[in-house]
Write an enzyme that holds these catalytic residues in place. Sequence first.
Site, PDB file in Angstrom:
ATOM      1  N   GLY A  12       0.829  -1.211   0.000  1.00 40.70           N
ATOM      2  CA  GLY A  12       0.000   0.000   0.000  1.00 40.70           C
ATOM      3  C   GLY A  12       0.861   1.259   0.000  1.00 40.70           C
ATOM      4  O   GLY A  12       2.095   1.183   0.043  1.00 40.70           O
ATOM      5  N   TYR A 126     -16.815   3.551   5.946  1.00 46.84           N
ATOM      6  CA  TYR A 126     -15.355   3.447   6.116  1.00 46.84           C
ATOM      7  C   TYR A 126     -14.939   4.026   7.475  1.00 46.84           C
ATOM      8  O   TYR A 126     -14.204   3.379   8.238  1.00 46.84           O
ATOM      9  CB  TYR A 126     -14.659   4.186   4.970  1.00 46.84           C
ATOM     10  N   TRP A 151      -5.815  12.397   4.062  1.00 48.85           N
ATOM     11  CA  TRP A 151      -5.626  12.784   2.659  1.00 48.85           C
ATOM     12  C   TRP A 151      -4.265  12.289   2.131  1.00 48.85           C
ATOM     13  O   TRP A 151      -3.449  13.072   1.641  1.00 48.85           O
ATOM     14  CB  TRP A 151      -5.745  14.300   2.506  1.00 48.85           C
TER      15      TRP A 151
HETATM   16  N1  LIG Z   1      -5.504   6.862   1.753  1.00 46.46           N
HETATM   17  C1  LIG Z   1      -5.872   7.853   2.553  1.00 46.46           C
HETATM   18  O1  LIG Z   1      -6.213   8.963   2.094  1.00 46.46           O
HETATM   19  C2  LIG Z   1      -5.874   7.677   4.047  1.00 46.46           C
HETATM   20  C3  LIG Z   1      -6.289   8.746   4.852  1.00 46.46           C
HETATM   21  C4  LIG Z   1      -6.278   8.588   6.228  1.00 46.46           C
HETATM   22  C5  LIG Z   1      -5.852   7.391   6.786  1.00 46.46           C
HETATM   23  N2  LIG Z   1      -5.478   6.358   5.991  1.00 46.46           N
HETATM   24  C6  LIG Z   1      -5.089   5.089   6.628  1.00 46.46           C
HETATM   25  O2  LIG Z   1      -3.714   4.843   6.387  1.00 46.46           O
HETATM   26  C7  LIG Z   1      -3.483   3.445   6.273  1.00 46.46           C
HETATM   27  C8  LIG Z   1      -2.765   3.128   4.988  1.00 46.46           C
HETATM   28  O3  LIG Z   1      -3.513   3.677   3.907  1.00 46.46           O
HETATM   29  P1  LIG Z   1      -2.953   3.666   2.417  1.00 46.46           P
HETATM   30  O4  LIG Z   1      -3.445   4.895   1.765  1.00 46.46           O
HETATM   31  O5  LIG Z   1      -1.505   3.338   2.420  1.00 46.46           O
HETATM   32  O6  LIG Z   1      -3.796   2.443   1.854  1.00 46.46           O
HETATM   33  P2  LIG Z   1      -3.685   1.676   0.471  1.00 46.46           P
HETATM   34  O7  LIG Z   1      -2.688   2.297  -0.422  1.00 46.46           O
HETATM   35  O8  LIG Z   1      -5.089   1.486   0.009  1.00 46.46           O
HETATM   36  O9  LIG Z   1      -3.087   0.287   0.932  1.00 46.46           O
HETATM   37  C9  LIG Z   1      -3.823  -0.590   1.729  1.00 46.46           C
HETATM   38  C10 LIG Z   1      -3.183  -1.948   1.593  1.00 46.46           C
HETATM   39  O10 LIG Z   1      -4.011  -2.859   2.332  1.00 46.46           O
HETATM   40  C11 LIG Z   1      -4.085  -4.038   1.576  1.00 46.46           C
HETATM   41  N3  LIG Z   1      -5.293  -4.791   1.865  1.00 46.46           N
HETATM   42  C12 LIG Z   1      -6.577  -4.383   1.703  1.00 46.46           C
HETATM   43  N4  LIG Z   1      -7.418  -5.386   2.016  1.00 46.46           N
HETATM   44  C13 LIG Z   1      -6.634  -6.440   2.372  1.00 46.46           C
HETATM   45  C14 LIG Z   1      -6.903  -7.755   2.792  1.00 46.46           C
HETATM   46  N5  LIG Z   1      -8.157  -8.220   2.881  1.00 46.46           N
HETATM   47  N6  LIG Z   1      -5.875  -8.562   3.085  1.00 46.46           N
HETATM   48  C15 LIG Z   1      -4.590  -8.127   2.962  1.00 46.46           C
HETATM   49  N7  LIG Z   1      -4.262  -6.891   2.577  1.00 46.46           N
HETATM   50  C16 LIG Z   1      -5.286  -6.050   2.273  1.00 46.46           C
HETATM   51  C17 LIG Z   1      -4.091  -3.598   0.126  1.00 46.46           C
HETATM   52  O11 LIG Z   1      -3.691  -4.693  -0.657  1.00 46.46           O
HETATM   53  P3  LIG Z   1      -3.848  -4.675  -2.255  1.00 46.46           P
HETATM   54  O12 LIG Z   1      -2.688  -3.826  -2.715  1.00 46.46           O
HETATM   55  O13 LIG Z   1      -3.720  -6.106  -2.610  1.00 46.46           O
HETATM   56  O14 LIG Z   1      -5.203  -4.095  -2.526  1.00 46.46           O
HETATM   57  C18 LIG Z   1      -3.109  -2.442   0.156  1.00 46.46           C
HETATM   58  O15 LIG Z   1      -1.793  -2.868  -0.141  1.00 46.46           O
HETATM   59  C19 LIG Z   1      -4.857   2.789   6.419  1.00 46.46           C
HETATM   60  O16 LIG Z   1      -5.053   2.401   7.751  1.00 46.46           O
HETATM   61  C20 LIG Z   1      -5.829   3.897   6.072  1.00 46.46           C
HETATM   62  O17 LIG Z   1      -7.086   3.717   6.685  1.00 46.46           O
HETATM   63  C21 LIG Z   1      -5.456   6.470   4.625  1.00 46.46           C
END
Ligand SMILES: NC(=O)c1ccc[n+]([C@@H]2O[C@H](COP(=O)([O-])OP(=O)(O)OC[C@H]3O[C@@H](n4cnc5c(N)ncnc54)[C@H](OP(=O)(O)O)[C@@H]3O)[C@@H](O)[C@H]2O)c1
Length: 296
Positions: A12, A126, A151
Amino acid sequence: MTRPILLFGGNGQIGWELRRTLAPLGDVRALERSDVDLVDPDALRRSVREAAPALIVNAAAYTAVDRAERDAGLAQAVNAEAPRILAEEAKRLDSGLVHFSTDYVFDGSATHSYRESDEPAPINVYGNSKRAGEVAIQDVGCAHLILRTSWVYSMRGANFLLTVRRLAGELEELRIVGDQRGAPTWARMIAEATAVILARCSAPGGTADLQDRGGLYHLTASGETSWHGFAVAVVDWMRTTGQPLRCKRVLDIPTKDYPTPAKRPANSLLDCGKLRETFGLTLPDWREQLSLCLEG
Ligand SMILES: NC(=O)c1ccc[n+]([C@@H]2O[C@H](COP(=O)([O-])OP(=O)(O)OC[C@H]3O[C@@H](n4cnc5c(N)ncnc54)[C@H](OP(=O)(O)O)[C@@H]3O)[C@@H](O)[C@H]2O)c1
């Protein structure tokens, strides 16, 4: 033999960066969905028990905010039940757990930047599932660090920056919401800060002591903007660096003109004072982070 750091979500945005930033702290074992699916509790427990890590870092999450509205069961399984299992296993092994959460645990009605002491009130599936994950970890009571950020963008994965960059090369006009406030935060900066926090929690030669200074912290870029302001900054950068660009106008539209399945908080700003006071850390202004990211 020292116990490893077990990283979930290694593919991710944040997880990818953590592979590198955690490396100086120990032997990082990064797992992806193909290694273990978080919705399989037995496989999840087994993967932790086999690795017997000193630290579990959970950067995996169900992050598709709109899709979650019709996929609540899956969002809950990944964002709430899996973190509970990780917390139980961490407690059992006397390991620490680092977990990431979100500004979307708040409803966005406050006029101030949200503090850790403010009461969460998620307004979408979410956000609900992420809040349930926080509560699960706190209830289990393992040594933990929960970092709420907002974000998030990077040069990989699905995110607003890459979407705007693509659309600005294709369309003459972009219509972007201007009445939601937040702090765009670079995944690499989050990963760097996470490593610094862990190092500051560690005794020399020992593992991170999250029992002492762990807990819930807000970790976002300094400053604030809107999605519109973020998009304008990206398009300006494309223009000044001579990137292929069709976009001539970035229109500022209200949320009501861009309906989405999931409601978004109008105010996503998080107060990061607790992080500053505890660890002496402040992330740079969002513009500076964006420049660093775009410059590669
Ligand atoms: N993105 C944002 O804007 C944002 C904002 C605030 C907080 N956050 C938090 O920050 C953290 C990281 O976010 P990110 O943006 O880095 O997320 P991301 O890029 O969407 O990455 C999430 C990862 O989780 C993996 N995943 C999802 N479902 C899964 C499952 N069932 N089993 C195993 N792996 C799984 C995905 O695998 P695949 O690659 O195979 O799909 C992906 O590699 C999360 O806790 C998120 O809630 C994100």
